[in-house]
Design a protein around this motif. Structure first.
Motif, PDB file in Angstrom:
ATOM      1  N   VAL A  79       0.882  -1.334   0.092  1.00  0.00           N
ATOM      2  CA  VAL A  79      -0.191   0.094  -0.095  1.00  0.00           C
ATOM      3  C   VAL A  79       0.961   1.239   0.166  1.00  0.00           C
ATOM      4  O   VAL A  79       1.965   1.303   0.663  1.00  0.00           O
ATOM      5  CB  VAL A  79      -1.013   0.040   1.411  1.00  0.00           C
ATOM      6  CG1 VAL A  79      -2.012   1.061   1.167  1.00  0.00           C
ATOM      7  CG2 VAL A  79      -1.406  -1.176   1.556  1.00  0.00           C
ATOM      8  N   LEU A  80       0.426   2.152  -0.994  1.00  0.00           N
ATOM      9  CA  LEU A  80       1.163   3.636  -0.767  1.00  0.00           C
ATOM     10  C   LEU A  80      -0.058   4.415   0.136  1.00  0.00           C
ATOM     11  O   LEU A  80      -0.679   4.906  -0.337  1.00  0.00           O
ATOM     12  CB  LEU A  80       1.293   3.937  -2.203  1.00  0.00           C
ATOM     13  CG  LEU A  80       1.945   5.458  -2.327  1.00  0.00           C
ATOM     14  CD1 LEU A  80       3.345   5.277  -1.735  1.00  0.00           C
ATOM     15  CD2 LEU A  80       2.096   5.722  -3.662  1.00  0.00           C
ATOM     16  N   ALA A  81       0.570   4.341   1.446  1.00  0.00           N
ATOM     17  CA  ALA A  81      -0.452   5.157   2.428  1.00  0.00           C
ATOM     18  C   ALA A  81      -0.491   6.653   2.438  1.00  0.00           C
ATOM     19  O   ALA A  81      -1.441   7.236   2.451  1.00  0.00           O
ATOM     20  CB  ALA A  81      -0.137   4.715   3.769  1.00  0.00           C
ATOM     21  N   ASN A  82       0.778   7.169   2.267  1.00  0.00           N
ATOM     22  CA  ASN A  82       0.907   8.522   1.742  1.00  0.00           C
ATOM     23  C   ASN A  82       1.554   8.869   0.875  1.00  0.00           C
ATOM     24  O   ASN A  82       2.833   8.446   0.389  1.00  0.00           O
ATOM     25  CB  ASN A  82       1.565   9.490   3.272  1.00  0.00           C
ATOM     26  CG  ASN A  82       0.477   9.799   4.150  1.00  0.00           C
ATOM     27  OD1 ASN A  82       0.715  10.126   5.206  1.00  0.00           O
ATOM     28  ND2 ASN A  82      -0.751   9.267   3.941  1.00  0.00           N
ATOM     29  N   ASP A  83       1.021   9.832  -0.240  1.00  0.00           N
ATOM     30  CA  ASP A  83       1.740   9.848  -1.597  1.00  0.00           C
ATOM     31  C   ASP A  83       1.882  11.293  -1.853  1.00  0.00           C
ATOM     32  O   ASP A  83       1.093  11.995  -1.953  1.00  0.00           O
ATOM     33  CB  ASP A  83       0.913   9.445  -2.685  1.00  0.00           C
ATOM     34  CG  ASP A  83       1.713   9.199  -4.017  1.00  0.00           C
ATOM     35  OD1 ASP A  83       2.726  10.104  -3.872  1.00  0.00           O
ATOM     36  OD2 ASP A  83       0.985   8.822  -5.100  1.00  0.00           O
ATOM     37  N   HIS A  84       3.145  11.851  -1.451  1.00  0.00           N
ATOM     38  CA  HIS A  84       3.513  13.316  -1.446  1.00  0.00           C
ATOM     39  C   HIS A  84       2.308  14.212  -0.798  1.00  0.00           C
ATOM     40  O   HIS A  84       2.001  14.886  -1.717  1.00  0.00           O
ATOM     41  CB  HIS A  84       3.789  13.752  -2.996  1.00  0.00           C
ATOM     42  CG  HIS A  84       5.071  13.202  -3.411  1.00  0.00           C
ATOM     43  ND1 HIS A  84       4.931  11.770  -3.914  1.00  0.00           N
ATOM     44  CD2 HIS A  84       6.265  13.212  -3.432  1.00  0.00           C
ATOM     45  CE1 HIS A  84       6.194  11.351  -4.575  1.00  0.00           C
ATOM     46  NE2 HIS A  84       6.836  12.060  -3.899  1.00  0.00           N
ATOM     47  N   VAL A  85       2.151  14.091   0.533  1.00  0.00           N
ATOM     48  CA  VAL A  85       1.184  14.675   1.034  1.00  0.00           C
ATOM     49  C   VAL A  85       1.652  16.104   1.552  1.00  0.00           C
ATOM     50  O   VAL A  85       2.805  16.076   2.097  1.00  0.00           O
ATOM     51  CB  VAL A  85       0.549  13.831   2.298  1.00  0.00           C
ATOM     52  CG1 VAL A  85      -0.630  14.824   3.117  1.00  0.00           C
ATOM     53  CG2 VAL A  85      -0.186  12.747   1.744  1.00  0.00           C
ATOM     54  N   ASP A  86       1.109  17.227   1.377  1.00  0.00           N
ATOM     55  CA  ASP A  86       1.272  18.414   1.802  1.00  0.00           C
ATOM     56  C   ASP A  86       0.112  18.776   2.704  1.00  0.00           C
ATOM     57  O   ASP A  86      -1.026  18.713   2.384  1.00  0.00           O
ATOM     58  CB  ASP A  86       1.363  19.576   0.481  1.00  0.00           C
ATOM     59  CG  ASP A  86       2.585  19.159  -0.221  1.00  0.00           C
ATOM     60  OD1 ASP A  86       3.845  18.798   0.507  1.00  0.00           O
ATOM     61  OD2 ASP A  86       2.479  19.515  -1.273  1.00  0.00           O
ATOM     62  N   PHE A  87       0.578  19.528   3.966  1.00  0.00           N
ATOM     63  CA  PHE A  87      -0.417  19.810   4.782  1.00  0.00           C
ATOM     64  C   PHE A  87       0.142  21.124   5.756  1.00  0.00           C
ATOM     65  O   PHE A  87       1.281  20.903   6.187  1.00  0.00           O
ATOM     66  CB  PHE A  87      -0.848  18.616   5.768  1.00  0.00           C
ATOM     67  CG  PHE A  87      -1.853  18.720   6.772  1.00  0.00           C
ATOM     68  CD1 PHE A  87      -3.282  18.685   6.430  1.00  0.00           C
ATOM     69  CD2 PHE A  87      -1.653  19.003   8.057  1.00  0.00           C
ATOM     70  CE1 PHE A  87      -4.232  19.096   7.066  1.00  0.00           C
ATOM     71  CE2 PHE A  87      -2.647  19.294   8.876  1.00  0.00           C
ATOM     72  CZ  PHE A  87      -4.071  19.311   8.450  1.00  0.00           C
ATOM     73  N   ASP A  88      -0.845  21.864   6.079  1.00  0.00           N
ATOM     74  CA  ASP A  88      -0.017  23.081   7.175  1.00  0.00           C
ATOM     75  C   ASP A  88      -1.277  23.294   8.226  1.00  0.00           C
ATOM     76  O   ASP A  88      -2.434  23.178   8.093  1.00  0.00           O
ATOM     77  CB  ASP A  88       0.327  24.175   6.432  1.00  0.00           C
ATOM     78  CG  ASP A  88      -0.553  24.939   5.578  1.00  0.00           C
ATOM     79  OD1 ASP A  88      -1.672  25.344   6.154  1.00  0.00           O
ATOM     80  OD2 ASP A  88      -0.412  25.027   4.479  1.00  0.00           O
ATOM     81  N   LEU A  89      -0.861  23.761   9.239  1.00  0.00           N
ATOM     82  CA  LEU A  89      -1.564  24.258  10.391  1.00  0.00           C
ATOM     83  C   LEU A  89      -1.187  25.573  11.087  1.00  0.00           C
ATOM     84  O   LEU A  89      -0.022  25.744  11.203  1.00  0.00           O
ATOM     85  CB  LEU A  89      -1.473  23.219  11.314  1.00  0.00           C
ATOM     86  CG  LEU A  89      -2.322  23.499  12.625  1.00  0.00           C
ATOM     87  CD1 LEU A  89      -3.726  23.448  12.223  1.00  0.00           C
ATOM     88  CD2 LEU A  89      -1.955  22.549  13.753  1.00  0.00           C
ATOM     89  N   ARG A  90      -2.225  26.349  10.806  1.00  0.00           N
ATOM     90  CA  ARG A  90      -2.023  27.779  11.361  1.00  0.00           C
ATOM     91  C   ARG A  90      -2.425  27.854  13.063  1.00  0.00           C
ATOM     92  O   ARG A  90      -3.169  27.175  13.373  1.00  0.00           O
ATOM     93  CB  ARG A  90      -2.546  28.934  10.668  1.00  0.00           C
ATOM     94  CG  ARG A  90      -2.135  29.086   9.313  1.00  0.00           C
ATOM     95  CD  ARG A  90      -2.988  30.089   8.760  1.00  0.00           C
ATOM     96  NE  ARG A  90      -2.778  29.906   7.144  1.00  0.00           N
ATOM     97  CZ  ARG A  90      -1.721  30.725   6.538  1.00  0.00           C
ATOM     98  NH1 ARG A  90      -0.890  31.469   7.182  1.00  0.00           N
ATOM     99  NH2 ARG A  90      -1.250  30.731   5.335  1.00  0.00           N
ATOM    100  N   GLN A  91      -1.794  29.190  13.624  1.00  0.00           N
ATOM    101  CA  GLN A  91      -1.928  28.890  14.925  1.00  0.00           C
ATOM    102  C   GLN A  91      -3.345  29.372  15.361  1.00  0.00           C
ATOM    103  O   GLN A  91      -3.996  30.079  14.758  1.00  0.00           O
ATOM    104  CB  GLN A  91      -0.871  30.188  15.569  1.00  0.00           C
ATOM    105  CG  GLN A  91      -0.799  29.899  17.163  1.00  0.00           C
ATOM    106  CD  GLN A  91      -0.427  31.254  17.901  1.00  0.00           C
ATOM    107  OE1 GLN A  91       0.347  32.014  17.032  1.00  0.00           O
ATOM    108  NE2 GLN A  91      -0.313  31.405  19.167  1.00  0.00           N
ATOM    109  N   GLY A  92      -4.054  28.673  16.244  1.00  0.00           N
ATOM    110  CA  GLY A  92      -5.238  28.774  16.700  1.00  0.00           C
ATOM    111  C   GLY A  92      -6.499  28.511  15.874  1.00  0.00           C
ATOM    112  O   GLY A  92      -7.584  28.909  16.122  1.00  0.00           O
ATOM    113  N   GLU A  93      -6.191  27.810  14.810  1.00  0.00           N
ATOM    114  CA  GLU A  93      -7.102  27.138  13.693  1.00  0.00           C
ATOM    115  C   GLU A  93      -7.411  26.002  14.334  1.00  0.00           C
ATOM    116  O   GLU A  93      -6.707  25.100  14.685  1.00  0.00           O
ATOM    117  CB  GLU A  93      -6.659  27.469  12.307  1.00  0.00           C
ATOM    118  CG  GLU A  93      -5.794  26.520  11.853  1.00  0.00           C
ATOM    119  CD  GLU A  93      -5.598  26.543  10.344  1.00  0.00           C
ATOM    120  OE1 GLU A  93      -6.500  26.977   9.695  1.00  0.00           O
ATOM    121  OE2 GLU A  93      -4.703  25.932   9.898  1.00  0.00           O
TER     122      GLU A  93
END
Lengths: 377, 521, 367
Positions: B20-34
């Motif tokens: 299985v290819l569980a994650n394929d070039h995943v981009d993700f970001d998180l901002r403060q307080g959101e």
């Protein structure tokens, strides 16, 4: 994924052979590795490993007589190994083969030497032999059914209980063979029973060699165990309980009954080992003869991958080692006990097949064999 | 969209498991307080990504930045050190420990784990329990530090998990499917706590496959499918249908098409049933109901309100303390499971790998797991290989089980195909009168869910009685003809499915007493 | 451990003592019998106590250790061998040789435990099978080396088993210089003198280790983490605890405890080694651990019951001809010898209520 329509044949004998060879690969490499490590140990204590192994091989398989003796050794190993293997298939770890075997031997010996006296008649051989063996397997089955029932109804774990029953069996047989069942011959100082009647003995196959009909019987029983496990509904139930007890309950299998039946069948096979030793080889039961069979049987069952045919091969190998060891000691002064070391190394490598796979770079093809389940199982 | 700084960023994360290819070039970001929601089906790769962010797995490639600085996270210890906390879907709490012990575990002498830890340091339980009490007040969490965790309701256990993260000074909180075990009301309470946290500067990653709640709590939404990020949006810019399509990759019919039921005679009659659970506590406390031929009775309720024990009692797997079970007119109270199947029960069990299948057996053997002893599969105690083979081939075809051969071990199949094997075996048995389907679609992909739903409705239309037990309110509402709500081991009320709203059901599931209205039947 | 368990244990011990007093009471004063029973009970419970503590450490961390029997056997052999070597080859003082032997026994136990840890934690071998491998390996190695070194032609000691440097002395011997003589030390009454001052170092260490183990398991960081790993390793992992490390160390600690128990056989109890001499004590220890609900005090109490049943066998031998005819079966050592084994099975049936193992006991941890 292929289309389901494409007719794939049922697994035939070719697949079975290929699967068998695959399954045998790790045990084979485990043996090779253990032999190498054993050789290093022999060299370390100042022996010549090559001379030792040559002596071992000669003693085990070097002559008709050697083969005969190897088969003599192999006979109880096959029965006891099948006992442990069958229990494993049902999800039970029977460490009690030793006690079941001893009880089987005692019962067989008693029927063999005392029953005619008790009944006051001569029992014809055609009846006496089956009676003697029957008593042995019954005793083994009953003795093993006790831990089975304790597990099914009281939650007592069979691993501890079968071990305890080994010690109990040892104490009771010691008491019997030193007391009520002791050979009353004034010359006898050993804890052993009198000889069994001629009619209760299994004949030898060839004159002049000790190998007796117990060996072919063992092969036949191995075939029977295979048939039972994979071709009958009882076998399906035993394997289901062993593989997934929750699913077995869901499937409507009375798993308590199967637990007890599996233990009883396992004890029956171990009892048969004792019965055949008494009727085919020793013609009596002697204290101390059965010591160590229980653990050997575990090693054999694991080396044989808990498959009846594997058990037969592993038994012959272990028997050859035990048998050949005497000649090895005679030729090289290496104590026969080195065999125990090599056998425990084989067991180590079989159990920890990851070591073997790592050493020889073999990829795991099968799922890990789950044999036991801790204290809760 | 926001000028708040990015506190956590994942770039090009790839993770491969065998097959299985569980994650394929995943981009993700998180901002403060959101609150940033990560939406996706079961198996889309959400949990893998989060386990990588929490240091439980290492990515094959890609990088992780916290507050703009790239890091390597080799273990949860590293993640904790950088202020990342995680509340797992299955709580990581030790049931026999107290709340305090659970919270101090791994950080016994300070708020965060240290490199130099003297192993024989004496535990200071008093000090930690005081800190727990303070947190509890500060965030309105209502957690008793001296309680044994195993005795607490799941909602409270979840709060213990949150305190555990806060105790470690987490400012990034990952919540993995946090509402799966909560009632709608408990979920509301959780949302309140989440908002409280974000106003104090904590940033939250909210993982879910439930569209409604994602729309109500998230500031931003990222959707994953088959290991890839397939889109990003905000609640303001999207709706349920759009999100569902993104998640599944095609249009999804959110409801099941079915004709009105035409119920006939009573098939399952349960009277005043009382059952104890594994801990010997009363789990089913006087339950009575009837399922008629040709209808689906859905049992709604939050997990752990006695549904498991009820299903086990109705299939012979658990002892009944008192009361009775009648199937097709026959009293089967405390009868062995086999008698139930022989009287016409088909049972799709809650835990397919534990009860429903022997994973090491072939598909062919699993297809006769309950019927191996009956002709044509057995004759005089001997298995009939030919009959087993034909049976397996027929069912594989009829139920569209994807496998190269009937002699593949069941353990090698995907979850959806495993469940199809069970459904095929159970529904194809001759003379089925009652189907008990317990969580029949848990953890499956949408395709399999639709298929199994169709099969269940088909059985109903053929005049079979169906008892559906599910924690998914949507599943209950779309399949059932009547709905019984279970709370704390009792049936609160039974109503016609078309005459009830989600909100009303949610209230009952949380223990609200129904008024004596005309909707009760 | 609940009161039912403790009162059951108390009842059995009182019962066993009463049997001996009833039989021997006509010959010797009951005080002497009770004192003798107490002394023997505590002494023979030593390997069981240590074995059970070994099990507690392993299983609290989630590793089933059925190889305690083998660890003890191997430790008994190598401890004894070391003591002999030190004394006869390196000419150490007998006492120093014995202490070196104890150390060697502890190390042997630790090494075998390392193998068990390697098998069950790293290679994830079925733990009960792994333990069985340890047992069989210990029997093989000790049997082989025993023969190779001491018996037959070409053996290292040329067929002569050299004298072991004796046994560890009892506490009263040590205290003798302080109170003027081995008897009547400090003027303590005979009962305490017998039960406590006549004990030898390993037995006393075992009791001390019960207290230490309890403290470590329930009041320290290490104990909290150990129990966490045994209950829910994944949860421990998620708070940054190294599950494998905790398991390895605990299994090795357990092996060292079993090794100390092994030293009891050949350095404290008798000055010789026999193949298979541990005779199931390792397995009975496991039963004691289970009955004691995986707690040090519970395990110790259960070990004392087994000790008492063995003390019965030993003490009855002195009064064999005083056994009344209706109890004739008690004359047979083999029959009385059944007591600990039957007791073990009885206890495991759960008639005194079931005990609950650590939740992850026996399960390999995979990330």
């Amino acid at each position: 994924m292929q289309n389901a329509d494409e007719k794939q044949p049922q697994p035939g004998w070719q697949q079975a052979v290929r699967a068998g060879l695959n399954a045998a690969l790790v045990p084979f490499l485990a043996i090779v590795t253990a032999v190498i490590v054993g050789g290093v140990i022999i060299a370390l204590v100042g022996g010549n490993p090559f001379a030792a192994y040559l002596g071992l091989a000669q003693g085990a398989f070097g002559s008709a007589r050697a083969w005969s003796e190897t088969f003599v050794w192999a006979t109880p190993y096959i029965f006891a190994g099948l006992a442990v293997a069958l229990a494993f298939k049902g999800g039970l770890f029977n460490i009690g083969a030793e006690g079941q075997l001893a009880f089987g031997a005692v019962a067989t010996a008693w029927v063999g030497y005392a029953l005619p006296e008790v009944l006051g008649i001569e029992i014809p051989g055609i009846l006496h032999l089956p009676l003697a063996i029957g008593a042995g397997i019954l005793a083994g089955a009953l003795w093993a059914a006790i831990p089975g029932a304790l597990k099914a109804y009281a939650g007592g774990h069979e691993v501890i209980n079968t071990i305890m029953m080994n010690y109990i069996a040892l104490n009771i047989t010691s008491y019997l063979l030193n007391g009520p069942m002791k050979d009353k011959n004034p010359l006898n100082v050993i804890a052993r029973t009198p000889e069994i009647a001629e009619g209760a003995r299994l004949p030898v196959i060839f004159d002049g060699l000790r190998v007796h009909w117990g060996f072919p019987l063992a092969l036949l029983v191995a075939l029977g165990v295979w048939y039972l496990l994979w071709k009958t509904t009882l076998g399906f139930e035993i394997r289901t309980v062993g593989a997934n007890p929750d699913a077995a309950r869901y499937a409507g299998i009375n798993f308590r009954r199967i637990l007890i039946v599996t233990m009883a069948l396992s004890g029956l096979l171990a009892g048969m080992a004792g019965a055949v030793e008494v009727t085919g080889l020793n013609y009596r039961h002697e204290l101390g003869f059965s010591i160590g069979y229980g653990f050997d049987a575990i090693a054999i069952a694991l080396l044989g991958k808990t498959h009846p045919f594997g058990v037969v091969l592993a038994s012959i190998l272990f028997a050859g080692m035990r048998n050949g060891a005497t000649r090895m000691q005679f030729l090289t002064q290496i104590p026969v006990d080195i065999i125990s070391v090599i056998q425990s190394l084989i067991l180590l490598f079989v159990a920890a097949d990851a070591i073997i796979r790592y050493l020889y770079r073999i990829k795991a093809k099968e799922e890990r064999l789950v044999l036991t389940r801790g204290w809760r199982g | 969209m926001s000028e708040k700084p990015i506190v956590l960023e994942a770039r090009g994360i790839t993770k491969r498991f065998p097959g299985v290819l569980a994650n394929d070039h995943v981009d993700f970001d998180l901002r403060q307080g959101e609150v940033h929601a990560l939406l996706g089906e079961n198996g889309a790769g959400k949990s893998t990504l989060m386990n990588i962010l929490y240091g439980l797995y290492t990515a094959d490639s890609g990088e992780i930045l916290v507050n703009g600085k790239p890091l390597t996270l080799n273990s949860p210890r590293d993640a904790i050190e950088h202020g990342i906390g995680m509340v797992h879907q299955h709580f990581m709490l030790i049931p026999v420990f107290t709340v305090t012990e659970n919270i101090m575990l791994g950080a016994e002498t300070d708020h965060r784990p240290h490199k130099s830890e003297a192993p024989l340091v004496k535990l200071d339980r008093k000090q930690v329990s005081q800190i727990v009490r303070d947190f509890s007040h500060q965030y309105g969490l209502d957690v008793d530090p001296d309680a044994i965790v195993g005795d607490l309701p799941v909602g409270v256990q979840q709060r213990v998990e949150i305190v555990k993260a806060l105790y470690r000074k987490a400012n990034i909180l990952i919540l993995d499917e946090p509402t799966a075990v909560l009632t709608p009301q408990e979920a509301e309470e959780l949302f309140r706590i989440i908002r409280e946290l974000t106003t104090r500067g904590v940033s939250v990653i909210f993982i879910s496959h439930k569209l409604k709640e994602v729309l109500s709590i998230a500031d931003r939404i990222t959707v994953m499918r088959a290991g890839r990020v397939v889109g990003a949006t905000t609640p303001a810019e999207s709706d349920e249908h759009q999100l569902a399509a993104m998640m599944v990759g095609r249009e999804v019919i959110l409801s099941v098409e079915k004709e009105p039921a035409q119920p006939k005679e009573d098939v399952l009659v349960v009277e005043n049933l009382r059952v104890r659970d594994v801990r010997d506590l009363e789990a089913v406390r006087g339950v009575s109901f009837t399922v008629r031929a040709g209808e689906i009775l859905g049992i709604a309720g939050v997990q752990g309100n006695g549904q498991t024990e009820l299903a086990e009692a109705l299939t012979g797997l658990r002892r009944i303390e008192s009361g009775s079970v009648k199937l097709a007119g026959r009293d089967l109270t405390n009868c062995p499971p086999r008698l139930f199947t022989e009287t016409g029960l088909a049972h799709i069990p809650e835990d397919r790998q534990r009860h429903g299948l022997v994973l090491g057996y072939t598909i062919a053997d699993n297809m006769v797991l309950c019927d191996y002893y009956r002709p044509p599969f057995s004759a005089r105690g001997v298995l009939q290989t030919q009959a087993l083979d034909e049976h397996a081939r027929k069912l594989i075809q009829n139920f569209d089980v994807r496998t190269p051969s009937p002699y593949v071990a069941a353990g090698k199949l995907s979850g959806g195909n495993q469940q199809k094997v069970i459904v095929a075996r159970e529904l194809s048995r001759p003379s089925v009168r009652l189907v008990i389907a317990n969580q029949p679609t848990r953890g499956l992909d949408v395709g399999s869910i639709e298929y199994i739903h169709k099969e269940i409705v088909l059985m109903r239309d053929q005049g079979v009685a169906v008892l559906l037990i599910s924690a998914e309110l949507d599943e209950i509402m779309s399949l059932s003809d009547r709905i019984a709500v279970m709370y704390h081991g009792q049936i609160v009320t039974t109503v016609e499915a078309h005459a009830v709203t989600r909100e009303q059901l949610g209230l009952w599931m949380a223990g609200a007493k129904p008024e004596q209205t005309a909707t009760s039947v | 451990m609940d009161w039912r368990r403790f009162s059951f244990i108390g009842f059995i011990i009182v019962f066993l003592f009463t049997v001996v007093v009833l039989i021997g009471g006509s010959r010797v004063s009951p005080t002497i019998i009770i004192s003798s029973m107490l002394t023997t009970t505590i002494a023979v419970a030593t390997p069981l106590t240590l074995g059970a503590l070994s099990g507690v450490f392993c299983e609290r961390a989630g590793v089933v250790n059925i190889g305690i029997e083998g660890m003890m056997l191997a430790a008994a052999f190598f401890g004894w061998l070391t003591a002999i070597y030190m004394n006869t080859v390196f000419k150490f003082d007998p006492n120093l040789s014995l202490w070196t032997g104890v150390l060697a026994a502890i190390l042997t136990g630790g090494l075998f435990a390392l193998l068990h840890a390697w098998l069950s934690i790293t290679f994830k071998v079925d733990q009960i099978i792994g333990g069985t491998v340890i047992n069989i390996l210990a029997v093989g190695i000790t049997g082989f080396l025993n023969r190779q070194m001491f018996f037959g032609e070409g053996s290292i000691f040329g067929g002569n088993v050299p004298h072991a440097p004796g046994l560890l002395p009892s506490l009263s011997k040590w205290l003798a210089p302080l109170c003027g003589g081995p008897e009547g030390c400090l003027g303590l009454p005979g009962l305490i003198q017998g039960t406590f001052l006549d004990q030898k170092p390993v037995a006393l260490a075992a009791i001390a280790l019960v207290l230490v183990s309890h403290y470590v398991l329930f009041n320290t960081r290490w104990g909290l983490r150990t129990r966490a790993v045994g209950e829910h390793p994944k949860a421990a992992d998620t708070v940054g605890i190294n599950v494998y490390r905790i398991r390895y160390v605990n299994v090795i600690i357990g092996g060292m405890l079993a090794g100390l128990g092994g030293a009891y056989f050949t350095i404290e109890s008798v000055p010789s080694f026999e193949p298979l001499m541990t005779n199931g004590r390792g397995f009975i220890s496991l039963a004691a651990m289970i009955f004691g609900n995986w707690t040090p005090f519970g395990a110790w109490a259960a070990a004392l019951v087994f000790g008492a049943s063995q003390a019965l066998q030993i003490n009855l031998q002195f009064f064999r001809d005083a056994i009344p005819p209706q109890w004739a079966f008690l004359q047979h050592a083999y029959i009385v010898g059944l007591a600990p084994y039957v007791l073990t099975m009885l206890i495991l049936t759960g008639i005194i209520g079931k005990t609950i193992p650590p939740a992850a006991d026996g399960q390999p941890y995979e990330k």
